[in-house]
Design an enzyme around this catalytic site. Structure first.
Site, PDB file in Angstrom:
ATOM      1  N   ASP A   1       7.751 -14.072  -3.945  1.00 48.28           N
ATOM      2  CA  ASP A   1       7.790 -14.679  -2.631  1.00 48.28           C
ATOM      3  C   ASP A   1       9.010 -14.208  -1.849  1.00 48.28           C
ATOM      4  O   ASP A   1      10.137 -14.258  -2.355  1.00 48.28           O
ATOM      5  CB  ASP A   1       7.818 -16.197  -2.783  1.00 48.28           C
TER       6      ASP A   1
ATOM      7  N   ASP B   1       5.761  -5.590   6.899  1.00 51.01           N
ATOM      8  CA  ASP B   1       4.416  -5.015   6.879  1.00 51.01           C
ATOM      9  C   ASP B   1       3.503  -6.025   6.204  1.00 51.01           C
ATOM     10  O   ASP B   1       3.043  -5.836   5.089  1.00 51.01           O
ATOM     11  CB  ASP B   1       4.446  -3.682   6.133  1.00 51.01           C
TER      12      ASP B   1
ATOM     13  N   ASP C   1       0.825  -1.203   0.000  1.00 52.31           N
ATOM     14  CA  ASP C   1       0.000   0.000   0.000  1.00 52.31           C
ATOM     15  C   ASP C   1       0.860   1.255   0.000  1.00 52.31           C
ATOM     16  O   ASP C   1       0.374   2.349  -0.266  1.00 52.31           O
ATOM     17  CB  ASP C   1      -0.985   0.007   1.167  1.00 52.31           C
TER      18      ASP C   1
ATOM     19  N   GLU D   1       7.105  -7.667  -2.348  1.00 53.96           N
ATOM     20  CA  GLU D   1       5.654  -7.829  -2.219  1.00 53.96           C
ATOM     21  C   GLU D   1       5.215  -8.957  -3.135  1.00 53.96           C
ATOM     22  O   GLU D   1       5.636  -9.020  -4.286  1.00 53.96           O
ATOM     23  CB  GLU D   1       4.954  -6.526  -2.596  1.00 53.96           C
TER      24      GLU D   1
ATOM     25  N   TYR E   1      -5.957  -1.747  10.974  1.00 53.61           N
ATOM     26  CA  TYR E   1      -4.931  -2.747  11.234  1.00 53.61           C
ATOM     27  C   TYR E   1      -4.570  -2.749  12.714  1.00 53.61           C
ATOM     28  O   TYR E   1      -3.590  -2.152  13.115  1.00 53.61           O
ATOM     29  CB  TYR E   1      -3.666  -2.470  10.429  1.00 53.61           C
TER      30      TYR E   1
END
Length: 146
Positions: free
Chosen positions: A54, A73, A9, A29, A138
């Site tokens: 990965d 994150d 994000d 990511e 979150y």
């Protein structure tokens, strides 16, 4: 050098980019679609190197001691536990480097937090400091190892 695991994000990237002392930061990511949505800024910074895939595979190719900090994150506690327990994150950190990761809600996932604190203490052989922050979408608990 800083590695961000997850964080597509862009919120963590945005915060890192505020620090001119960070010369380069990688983000790994797994989900290209999340990156494409771009909910936050940060990817435009010329210091960002994006790796889609990965994280376990990414870490296999990282030289030992490459990162000053690793910020995870990710909302996947299984990923966090497996990355710590196979020592791949620790190997990627320079001596004295600081890892930080989300660890679920301290009100609802105490068993997961206890597991991660144990793994961090065993893997990093340092002190484990815990801090928490309530973020409306979150509700996570963060661990920093020094």
């Amino acid at each position: 050098m800083v590695l961000v695991v997850g964080g597509a994000d862009g919120g963590v990237l945005r915060e890192i980019s505020r620090h001119s002392s960070v010369e380069l930061f990688n983000i790994c990511e797994i989900d290209q679609m999340v990156i494409d949505v771009k909910l936050a800024i940060g990817f435009e910074d010329p210091r960002v190197r994006l790796h889609v895939g990965d994280v376990a595979e990414f870490l296999r190719h990282v030289p030992e001691g490459k990162y000053d900090a690793i910020i995870i994150d990710s909302s996947d506690p299984v990923l966090l536990r497996s990355s710590w327990s196979d020592h791949s994150l620790r190997r990627a950190l320079r001596p004295g480097g600081v890892p930080c990761n989300m660890a679920e809600s301290m009100w609802f996932h105490t068993h997961l937090i206890q597991d991660m604190i144990f793994i961090c203490r065993e893997t990093c052989k340092g002190s484990v400091h815990c801090a928490w922050a309530s973020v409306p979408t979150y509700p996570r608990y963060y661990l920093a190892v020094t």
